[in-house]
Design an enzyme around this catalytic site. Structure first.
Site, mmCIF file in Angstrom:
data_model
loop_
_atom_site.group_PDB
_atom_site.id
_atom_site.type_symbol
_atom_site.label_atom_id
_atom_site.label_comp_id
_atom_site.label_asym_id
_atom_site.label_seq_id
_atom_site.Cartn_x
_atom_site.Cartn_y
_atom_site.Cartn_z
ATOM 1 N N LYS A 1 -9.528 -39.455 -8.428
ATOM 2 C CA LYS A 1 -10.318 -39.615 -7.062
ATOM 3 C C LYS A 1 -9.798 -38.756 -6.274
ATOM 4 O O LYS A 1 -8.709 -39.146 -5.548
ATOM 5 C CB LYS A 1 -10.569 -40.934 -6.699
ATOM 6 C CG LYS A 1 -11.592 -41.080 -5.387
ATOM 7 C CD LYS A 1 -10.450 -41.275 -4.163
ATOM 8 C CE LYS A 1 -11.112 -41.342 -2.945
ATOM 9 N NZ LYS A 1 -11.418 -40.079 -2.384
ATOM 10 N N GLY B 1 -0.635 -40.185 -1.072
ATOM 11 C CA GLY B 1 -1.277 -40.324 0.011
ATOM 12 C C GLY B 1 -0.197 -41.031 1.012
ATOM 13 O O GLY B 1 0.970 -41.092 1.022
ATOM 14 N N SER B 2 -1.027 -41.269 2.249
ATOM 15 C CA SER B 2 -0.113 -42.278 3.251
ATOM 16 C C SER B 2 0.503 -43.498 2.633
ATOM 17 O O SER B 2 -0.303 -44.147 2.095
ATOM 18 C CB SER B 2 -1.133 -42.043 4.493
ATOM 19 O OG SER B 2 -2.067 -43.048 4.063
ATOM 20 N N THR B 3 1.476 -43.949 3.614
ATOM 21 C CA THR B 3 1.917 -45.148 3.135
ATOM 22 C C THR B 3 1.188 -46.264 3.615
ATOM 23 O O THR B 3 1.035 -47.297 2.725
ATOM 24 C CB THR B 3 3.226 -45.273 4.275
ATOM 25 O OG1 THR B 3 4.122 -44.105 3.872
ATOM 26 C CG2 THR B 3 4.051 -46.453 4.094
ATOM 27 N N GLY C 1 -1.260 -46.612 0.424
ATOM 28 C CA GLY C 1 -0.314 -47.164 -0.538
ATOM 29 C C GLY C 1 -0.049 -48.697 -0.614
ATOM 30 O O GLY C 1 -0.280 -49.289 -1.671
ATOM 31 N N CYS D 1 4.538 -33.538 2.410
ATOM 32 C CA CYS D 1 5.042 -34.936 2.505
ATOM 33 C C CYS D 1 6.508 -34.774 2.617
ATOM 34 O O CYS D 1 7.022 -35.525 3.517
ATOM 35 C CB CYS D 1 4.728 -35.802 1.138
ATOM 36 S SG CYS D 1 5.328 -34.579 -0.250
HETATM 37 P P1 NAD Z 1 -4.651 -41.029 2.901
HETATM 38 O O1 NAD Z 1 -3.838 -42.235 2.366
HETATM 39 O O2 NAD Z 1 -5.460 -41.109 4.018
HETATM 40 O O3 NAD Z 1 -5.532 -40.512 1.668
HETATM 41 C C1 NAD Z 1 -5.004 -40.316 0.334
HETATM 42 C C2 NAD Z 1 -6.190 -40.706 -0.797
HETATM 43 O O4 NAD Z 1 -6.240 -42.273 -0.642
HETATM 44 C C3 NAD Z 1 -7.359 -39.959 -0.327
HETATM 45 O O5 NAD Z 1 -8.259 -39.719 -1.599
HETATM 46 C C4 NAD Z 1 -8.386 -41.212 0.222
HETATM 47 O O6 NAD Z 1 -9.678 -41.097 0.121
HETATM 48 C C5 NAD Z 1 -7.709 -42.345 -0.513
HETATM 49 N N1 NAD Z 1 -7.961 -43.681 0.467
HETATM 50 C C6 NAD Z 1 -8.049 -43.677 1.710
HETATM 51 N N2 NAD Z 1 -8.099 -44.721 2.012
HETATM 52 C C7 NAD Z 1 -8.132 -45.808 0.618
HETATM 53 C C8 NAD Z 1 -8.488 -47.019 0.157
HETATM 54 N N3 NAD Z 1 -8.720 -47.990 1.186
HETATM 55 N N4 NAD Z 1 -8.661 -47.487 -1.035
HETATM 56 C C9 NAD Z 1 -8.493 -46.433 -2.033
HETATM 57 N N5 NAD Z 1 -8.140 -45.155 -1.565
HETATM 58 C C10 NAD Z 1 -8.039 -44.725 -0.426
HETATM 59 O O7 NAD Z 1 -3.795 -39.610 3.109
HETATM 60 P P2 NAD Z 1 -4.171 -38.132 3.384
HETATM 61 O O8 NAD Z 1 -4.517 -37.944 4.694
HETATM 62 O O9 NAD Z 1 -5.238 -37.921 2.539
HETATM 63 O O10 NAD Z 1 -2.728 -37.497 3.124
HETATM 64 C C11 NAD Z 1 -1.794 -37.413 3.739
HETATM 65 C C12 NAD Z 1 -0.788 -38.475 3.351
HETATM 66 O O11 NAD Z 1 -0.165 -38.077 2.008
HETATM 67 C C13 NAD Z 1 0.563 -38.032 4.176
HETATM 68 O O12 NAD Z 1 1.144 -39.456 4.519
HETATM 69 C C14 NAD Z 1 1.604 -37.577 3.144
HETATM 70 O O13 NAD Z 1 2.937 -37.548 3.240
HETATM 71 C C15 NAD Z 1 1.213 -37.901 1.754
HETATM 72 N N6 NAD Z 1 1.591 -37.161 1.006
HETATM 73 C C16 NAD Z 1 2.709 -37.644 0.141
HETATM 74 C C17 NAD Z 1 3.152 -36.746 -0.872
HETATM 75 C C18 NAD Z 1 4.277 -37.389 -1.876
HETATM 76 O O14 NAD Z 1 4.519 -36.687 -2.950
HETATM 77 N N7 NAD Z 1 4.998 -38.302 -1.559
HETATM 78 C C19 NAD Z 1 2.244 -35.632 -1.127
HETATM 79 C C20 NAD Z 1 1.486 -35.193 -0.470
HETATM 80 C C21 NAD Z 1 0.907 -35.978 0.634
#
Ligand code: NAD
Length: 507
Positions: free
Chosen positions: A193, A246-248, A251, A304
């Protein structure tokens, strides 16, 4: 960056001709989503609507998981000989490289990534990671235990089964490959996804995989929203593992969903607020400042591992701040489709607003930026944001504490190494760090003391190739857990089985 052969006009013509088709790719073909709700994806550089995507729902996810389950259970992928599986994956990666321009253009348009950087992602980074995973298959060894001669006892790393993967928008294609390549190399099937902001390259990737010979159902992609598709995938009882970047905050939500459903194991790559610690003996502050800016402002700061907190020894604070401001000033937003552009807009208007709000909140609790124009933030209507540099905001300031995911550098100073270490660790995250010193004893103490998954000690700003993806690394604290690199990265997508043979003694 890769030198783009096409010029700005040629990329613009190609952009105008893109035939957007961002539908679920399930069991080897594009399908209609079950969801009626749709949302628009805009080009952040122009604000224009590029295309619309279905929000997706649990029925889309159920179909994709069923497809991945069937493909796993009948052995069409996990049952292949390793040589055949590797050859198919190599053909898939070759096909990604062959279609790199198309893939790069999709990412560039959807998130405003400069086309040269998007080409680098597609032509260099993605295949490099993919090929590393293919090579690592041969290093997924089990062990044979020392036993009586009649007993043969060994461990085998088996694929987990159906992997659910959820990715962010900052490196759309690379993030997809980072999930797909190790999961498939280890013998799993996958439902991916991608981010709602940038799903086109992931859907294209699934089509490329089937065209390259991967059996249908092995790689499925369901575009849509987090609260619909993401949530359904994380809560699905037939998903054997969830791999998330994605974001903490998201997660942590997923940990709950996993626990409330089938208790699936997680691999979490979450947010960061990484430091660059600069000691007074650092060589050539101009070069250090340029390097820090490259690490903090790459991809408009939407990385990130961006080193967005600069921690500097007080005797060189003035000189470094001056050099940082000069280096950061060079990053001015340009047209992403101009191959000469190295710095584009933020990925969306929403991301721009999030970054703007944090900058204004931080400035209101401290003082104005050393570089950056706050008034421009109130009038601007697009997604362009030139860099900001702040100094001495204090450790309670949101710009020190929170991940901006935008072009913002904050600077604090220290006098002793102990203070430097305390500042470096003064964060809820633990992804990465850079330490600038020529004193390798000091560098070693800092590297071992910093609570982060990767630390680079730099006696020089010179560029080396380094180890590539060979070494494992793993987030600390709010940055998640589990490795995506090294053979351990592949191992994250396997589970151990102990097998024993107890055989009859010769009469
Ligand atoms: P986000 O957490 O908003 O979204 C990431 C993914 O999660 C998207 O596909 C989104 O649709 C999905 N998502 C959102 N809410 C959800 C839910 N309730 N249930 C299931 N899935 C859900 O993050 P973003 O804004 O897309 O990306 C930025 C973040 O990603 C930053 O915090 C960045 O640090 C992090 N990031 C981390 C790494 C790493 O390797 N550690 C790499 C790239 C980005």
């Amino acid at each position: 960056m890769v030198e783009a052969v096409l010029d700005q006009q040629a990329w613009r013509s190609r952009a105008d001709a893109v035939a957007w088709d961002v539908r679920p790719f399930v069991d080897g073909a594009l399908r209609e989503s079950h969801a009626a709700e749709r949302f628009a994806v805009r080009d952040p550089a122009t604000g224009a609507v590029l295309h619309e995507v279905a929000a997706g729902d649990a029925r889309d996810v159920a179909a994709a998981v069923a497809s991945a389950r069937a493909a796993f259970d009948d052995g069409r992928w996990s049952g292949l000989g390793v040589l055949t599986r590797k050859a198919l994956l190599e053909a898939f990666i070759d096909a990604v490289v062959a279609q790199a321009e198309e893939l790069a253009l999709l990412d560039s348009l959807e998130i405003g990534k400069p086309i040269s950087a998007a080409l680098f992602d597609a032509q260099v980074l993605s295949p490099m990671f993919g090929r590393f995973c293919v090579e690592s298959v041969d290093r997924l060894f089990g062990v044979v235990a020392n036993t009586e001669p009649e007993v043969l006892a060994f461990s085998v790393a088996e694929p987990r089964g159906v992997v659910g993967a959820i990715t962010p928008w900052n490196f759309p294609l690379v993030n997809a490959i980072i999930k797909v390549a190790p999961a498939l190399a280890a013998g799993n099937t996958i439902v991916l996804k991608p981010s709602e902001l940038a799903a086109a390259s992931a859907v294209r990737l699934a089509r490329i995989a089937v065209e390259a010979g991967l059996p249908p159902g092995v790689l499925n992609v369901v575009p849509g929203l987090g609260r619909t598709v993401g949530q359904a995938l994380a809560s699905h009882d037939d998903v054997d593992m969830l791999s998330f970047t994605g974001s903490t905050a998201t997660g942590r939500l997923l940990m709950r969903s996993a626990g409330a459903s089938n208790g699936k194991p997680l691999l979490l790559e979450c947010g960061g607020k990484s430091p660059a610690v600069v000691f007074a003996d650092a060589d050539d502050l101009g070069a250090v400042a340029r390097h820090i800016c490259a690490e903090a402002l790459h991809n408009q700061g939407q990385v990130c591992v961006s080193r967005s907190r600069v921690i500097v020894q007080d005797s060189i604070k003035g000189a470094l701040l001056e050099a940082l401001v000069e280096a950061a000033r060079a990053y001015q937003p340009g047209d992403p489709l101009d191959p000469a552009t190295g710095f584009g807009p933020l990925a969306s208007r929403e991301q721009w607003l999030r970054a703007r709000d944090l900058i204004l909140a931080g400035a209101s609790q401290g003082h104005g930026p050393v570089l950056g124009d706050l008034t421009a933030l109130s009038s601007h209507g697009g997604a362009d944001m030139a860099p900001f540099v702040f100094s001495d905001l204090g450790r309670d300031n949101p710009l020190w504490r929170e991940e901006v995911f935008g072009p913002v550098i904050v600077l604090e100073s220290f006098s002793t190494p102990v203070q430097a270490l305390a500042l470096a660790n003064d964060t809820a995250y633990g992804l990465a760090a850079t330490v600038w010193t020529r004193d390798l004893s000091l560098g070693q103490a800092m590297a071992r003391g910093i609570r982060a998954g990767e630390v680079t000690v730099r006696a020089t700003a010179a560029e080396y190739e380094g180890p590539g993806f060979v070494l494992p690394q793993e987030g600390r604290k709010g940055s998640g857990f589990g490795s995506e690199t090294g053979v351990e990265g592949l191992r994250s997508y396997t589970t151990w089985k102990k097998v024993e043979f107890h055989t009859a003694r010769l009469a």
